[in-house]
Design a protein around this motif. Structure first.
Motif, PDB file in Angstrom:
ATOM      1  N   ILE A  95       0.831  -1.052  -0.005  1.00 35.44           N
ATOM      2  CA  ILE A  95      -0.109   0.048  -0.035  1.00 35.44           C
ATOM      3  C   ILE A  95       0.769   1.275  -0.217  1.00 35.44           C
ATOM      4  CG2 ILE A  95      -1.696   1.460   1.327  1.00 35.44           C
ATOM      5  CD1 ILE A  95      -2.820  -1.316   2.228  1.00 35.44           C
ATOM      6  N   PHE A  96       1.810   1.273   0.707  1.00 33.57           N
ATOM      7  CA  PHE A  96       2.826   2.455   0.722  1.00 33.57           C
ATOM      8  C   PHE A  96       3.258   2.542  -0.367  1.00 33.57           C
ATOM      9  CE2 PHE A  96       7.133   4.033   1.089  1.00 33.57           C
ATOM     10  CZ  PHE A  96       7.069   5.021   1.891  1.00 33.57           C
ATOM     11  N   THR A  97       3.900   1.388  -1.409  1.00 32.70           N
ATOM     12  CA  THR A  97       4.409   1.566  -2.638  1.00 32.70           C
ATOM     13  C   THR A  97       3.301   2.192  -3.578  1.00 32.70           C
ATOM     14  OG1 THR A  97       5.859  -0.264  -2.263  1.00 32.70           O
ATOM     15  CG2 THR A  97       5.468   0.246  -4.419  1.00 32.70           C
ATOM     16  N   ALA A  98       2.081   1.769  -3.429  1.00 35.26           N
ATOM     17  CA  ALA A  98       1.206   2.542  -4.232  1.00 35.26           C
ATOM     18  C   ALA A  98       0.911   3.930  -4.014  1.00 35.26           C
ATOM     19  CB  ALA A  98      -0.122   1.562  -4.039  1.00 35.26           C
ATOM     20  N   ASN A  99       0.862   4.225  -2.688  1.00 40.48           N
ATOM     21  CA  ASN A  99       0.692   5.776  -2.431  1.00 40.48           C
ATOM     22  C   ASN A  99       1.901   6.506  -2.791  1.00 40.48           C
ATOM     23  OD1 ASN A  99      -1.943   5.267  -1.060  1.00 40.48           O
ATOM     24  ND2 ASN A  99      -0.738   4.819   0.997  1.00 40.48           N
ATOM     25  N   CYS A 100       3.028   5.768  -3.003  1.00 39.87           N
ATOM     26  CA  CYS A 100       4.233   6.822  -3.303  1.00 39.87           C
ATOM     27  C   CYS A 100       4.312   7.101  -4.889  1.00 39.87           C
ATOM     28  CB  CYS A 100       5.631   5.966  -3.154  1.00 39.87           C
ATOM     29  SG  CYS A 100       6.188   6.006  -1.320  1.00 39.87           S
ATOM     30  N   ALA A 101       3.881   6.192  -5.810  1.00 38.42           N
ATOM     31  CA  ALA A 101       3.845   6.190  -6.977  1.00 38.42           C
ATOM     32  C   ALA A 101       2.583   7.206  -7.571  1.00 38.42           C
ATOM     33  CB  ALA A 101       3.138   4.715  -7.724  1.00 38.42           C
ATOM     34  N   ARG A 102       1.649   7.406  -6.610  1.00 36.42           N
ATOM     35  CA  ARG A 102       0.439   8.578  -6.793  1.00 36.42           C
ATOM     36  C   ARG A 102       1.003   9.632  -6.430  1.00 36.42           C
ATOM     37  NH1 ARG A 102      -0.889   3.732  -7.318  1.00 36.42           N
ATOM     38  NH2 ARG A 102      -2.765   3.003  -8.152  1.00 36.42           N
TER      39      ARG A 102
ATOM     40  N   PRO B 177       7.763  -1.448 -11.764  1.00 37.61           N
ATOM     41  CA  PRO B 177       6.729  -1.825 -12.563  1.00 37.61           C
ATOM     42  C   PRO B 177       6.286  -0.662 -13.705  1.00 37.61           C
ATOM     43  CG  PRO B 177       6.117  -2.210 -10.240  1.00 37.61           C
ATOM     44  CD  PRO B 177       7.156  -1.574 -10.281  1.00 37.61           C
ATOM     45  N   ALA B 178       6.155  -1.186 -14.853  1.00 41.86           N
ATOM     46  CA  ALA B 178       5.811  -0.405 -15.955  1.00 41.86           C
ATOM     47  C   ALA B 178       4.710   0.988 -15.650  1.00 41.86           C
ATOM     48  CB  ALA B 178       5.146  -0.874 -17.365  1.00 41.86           C
ATOM     49  N   LEU B 179       3.597   0.520 -14.909  1.00 41.67           N
ATOM     50  CA  LEU B 179       2.551   1.693 -14.728  1.00 41.67           C
ATOM     51  C   LEU B 179       3.283   2.616 -13.902  1.00 41.67           C
ATOM     52  CD1 LEU B 179      -0.229   2.450 -15.313  1.00 41.67           C
ATOM     53  CD2 LEU B 179      -1.054   1.182 -13.324  1.00 41.67           C
ATOM     54  N   GLU B 180       3.725   2.126 -12.720  1.00 41.93           N
ATOM     55  CA  GLU B 180       4.380   3.387 -11.900  1.00 41.93           C
ATOM     56  C   GLU B 180       5.300   4.003 -12.473  1.00 41.93           C
ATOM     57  OE1 GLU B 180       5.617   0.820  -8.522  1.00 41.93           O
ATOM     58  OE2 GLU B 180       3.747   0.089  -7.840  1.00 41.93           O
ATOM     59  N   ARG B 181       6.268   3.345 -13.322  1.00 41.55           N
ATOM     60  CA  ARG B 181       7.328   3.884 -14.060  1.00 41.55           C
ATOM     61  C   ARG B 181       6.826   5.208 -14.894  1.00 41.55           C
ATOM     62  NH1 ARG B 181      10.491   3.037 -18.799  1.00 41.55           N
ATOM     63  NH2 ARG B 181      12.713   4.049 -18.477  1.00 41.55           N
ATOM     64  N   GLU B 182       5.717   4.739 -15.670  1.00 40.85           N
ATOM     65  CA  GLU B 182       4.846   5.780 -16.439  1.00 40.85           C
ATOM     66  C   GLU B 182       4.491   6.991 -15.765  1.00 40.85           C
ATOM     67  OE1 GLU B 182       1.222   6.195 -19.401  1.00 40.85           O
ATOM     68  OE2 GLU B 182       1.754   4.165 -18.778  1.00 40.85           O
ATOM     69  N   MET B 183       3.822   6.619 -14.687  1.00 41.14           N
ATOM     70  CA  MET B 183       3.302   7.838 -13.942  1.00 41.14           C
ATOM     71  C   MET B 183       4.440   8.645 -13.228  1.00 41.14           C
ATOM     72  SD  MET B 183       0.426   5.649 -11.715  1.00 41.14           S
ATOM     73  CE  MET B 183      -0.005   7.130 -10.640  1.00 41.14           C
TER      74      MET B 183
ATOM     75  N   GLY C  94       4.957  12.678 -14.535  1.00 40.80           N
ATOM     76  CA  GLY C  94       4.332  13.369 -13.299  1.00 40.80           C
ATOM     77  C   GLY C  94       2.972  13.214 -13.310  1.00 40.80           C
ATOM     78  N   LEU C  95       2.241  11.891 -13.455  1.00 41.29           N
ATOM     79  CA  LEU C  95       0.843  11.696 -13.289  1.00 41.29           C
ATOM     80  C   LEU C  95       0.602  11.106 -12.352  1.00 41.29           C
ATOM     81  CD1 LEU C  95       0.744  10.189 -16.946  1.00 41.29           C
ATOM     82  CD2 LEU C  95       0.340  12.371 -16.143  1.00 41.29           C
TER      83      LEU C  95
END
Length: 202
Positions: free
Chosen positions: A106-113, A162-168, A172-173
């Protein structure tokens, strides 16, 4: 959000396992109506003594680490609650990347966002990196484009995001901006679905 491509900055070692979101920012530091201003409360239980004076023993209160933009930490960083404020506090303090052997999902997902890059490396690799960081050689480079870390001694370490996190991060998305970037594909799907299943759109 600010895109993350390549960062050369001071790295601070915080070699402790199971640093949870309450240690990153405690509940009493959360009384703010917006996402900014949480940096002051980052690691407050460790950064401050009684009377809110700085603890001179804590790594982020010592030079050059008080200007750190990279944090090198122990296993299971960001465990505990799903508190997104923990990432807001890191980002508001100035941390753009965290390197550790493992992270809470969950922390990883929050960081990407929220524009913070997390890099998971083998335990012995991170331990060696912590040993390499010293006040006179605290600067390292994190290259998300090439997915490489250049250590203070010039060693290069590969990592995968992961590709999606890298793209974000590269663009800067946040989650909403990422969805809007697919608006043409969404519109095309809806147009096809209007024809294929018109009863759903009445």
């Amino acid at each position: 959000m600010e895109p993350f491509t390549t960062l050369t900055a001071v790295a601070a070692p915080l070699w402790q396992e199971n640093i949870d979101t309450d240690q990153i920012i405690s509940a009493k530091e959360l009384m703010k109506p917006q996402k900014t201003g949480f940096g002051e409360g980052l690691f407050a239980g460790w950064r401050y003594l009684e009377g809110r004076t700085e603890n001179p023993e804590f790594i982020l209160n010592r030079s050059p680490y008080r200007n750190a933009e990279i944090l090198v930490a122990g296993p299971n960083f960001g465990c505990g609650s799903s508190r997104e404020n923990a990432v807001w506090a890191l980002r508001d303090f100035g941390i753009r990347a965290v390197i550790a052997p493992s992270f809470s999902s969950i922390f990883t997902a929050n960081c990407a966002r929220n524009g913070v890059l997390v890099i998971s490396l083998a335990h012995d690799v991170v331990a060696a990196l912590v040993d390499e960081i010293a006040p006179h050689q605290a600067t390292m480079t994190v290259d998300l484009l090439g997915q490489r870390v250049r250590t203070p001694q010039g060693r290069e370490i590969a990592f995968q995001v992961p590709a999606l996190e890298r793209e974000m991060l590269l663009n800067g998305l946040d989650a909403i901006a990422l969805t809007l970037s697919w608006s043409a594909e969404i519109d095309a799907f809806q147009a096809r679905d209007h024809v294929a299943r018109p009863w759903l759109w009445t």
